[in-house]
Design an enzyme around this catalytic site. Sequence first.
Site, PDB file in Angstrom:
ATOM      1  N   PRO A  27      -0.891   0.414 -15.780  1.00  0.00           N
ATOM      2  CA  PRO A  27      -1.722   0.711 -14.534  1.00  0.00           C
ATOM      3  C   PRO A  27      -1.048   1.476 -13.243  1.00  0.00           C
ATOM      4  O   PRO A  27      -0.273   0.666 -12.773  1.00  0.00           O
ATOM      5  CB  PRO A  27      -2.547  -0.711 -14.453  1.00  0.00           C
ATOM      6  CG  PRO A  27      -1.901  -1.652 -15.101  1.00  0.00           C
ATOM      7  CD  PRO A  27      -0.724  -1.074 -15.893  1.00  0.00           C
ATOM      8  N   GLU A  28      -1.505   2.562 -12.985  1.00  0.00           N
ATOM      9  CA  GLU A  28      -1.035   3.053 -11.615  1.00  0.00           C
ATOM     10  C   GLU A  28      -1.969   2.980 -10.844  1.00  0.00           C
ATOM     11  O   GLU A  28      -3.472   2.420 -10.993  1.00  0.00           O
ATOM     12  CB  GLU A  28      -0.382   4.283 -12.075  1.00  0.00           C
ATOM     13  CG  GLU A  28       0.668   4.445 -12.781  1.00  0.00           C
ATOM     14  CD  GLU A  28       2.019   5.049 -11.958  1.00  0.00           C
ATOM     15  OE1 GLU A  28       1.823   5.549 -10.764  1.00  0.00           O
ATOM     16  OE2 GLU A  28       3.058   5.542 -12.760  1.00  0.00           O
TER      17      GLU A  28
END
Length: 270
Positions: free
Chosen positions: A2-3
């Site tokens: 997850p960015e």
Amino acid sequence: MPELPEVETTARAIAPHVVGRRVARVTVREPRLRWRVPPALARALPGQRVRAVTRRAKYLLLAAQTGTVILHLGMSGRLRMAAADDPPQKHDHVDIVFDNGTALRLRDPRRFGAVLWTTRPPAEHPLLAALGPEPLEAAFSGEYLYRVTRGRRRAIRDLLLDARVVAGVGNIYANEALFGAGIRPTRPAGRLSRAEAARLVRAVRATLNRALRAGGTTFRDFAANGEPGWFQLALKVYDRARLPCRTCRTPIRLQRLGNRSAWYCAACQR
DNA sequence: CTTTGCACCTGTTGGC
DNA sequence: TGCCAACAGGTGCAAA
């Protein structure tokens, strides 16, 4: 992994399910995350309503009545709504159970994530206090980046990853943005011209916004939530070592920078 | 002050 | 086919 766009997408996805809901209990099956989940969380949160879900850098903030839950998804974390009686699966470490029988469930195989509780303004929390500007907000300007890179010899890729410079830009988007700006990841930050700094800021924004529109990049663990990895198809350099540059066909170079990989096209990026 | 390197963790990958 | 080492990643922190 997850960015920022994935975290933002997650925030938007869970908000309608949790805002206004009252917490019934907090179940911690595995407290050993990046930091031990504080017992105060399970003690304080029950009975409180969730007021808002916001994001700062890659931190998700669940504002309750007497404090704030600070969540980080780390490398492999994923939040989803579940029925409270839905049997937890492997790596389902924390449930925030609501009084309507639903639960916000954190699964995080690698346990790089975090679930913390603070009764102070979250911006004053040690993890958030030193963060630089949000990359999608006006404070992250070309002039700002130009200024903070003066006199710095570190590679510009590493500065983009430094949360004190700009908050929440990870390795994927740092590399993609540098391609977009035509700047090599290895360039000493202080050697950026004013125009290049401005171009890089625009490229960071464009890259993040594109991913946001696509609903977040989905890779490996994160892809487990079933979202298509549209954006992955559009990646220009990340994880494309030796593959032809999508612009000029020159093979993409992979270089270790510190202990993180950097990818670039030696022809398109200077 | 700036910079570098490491620790944390486990599922996946690649080499043999 | 199986085994095992290397790798991926964010980010706080210690050390240089």
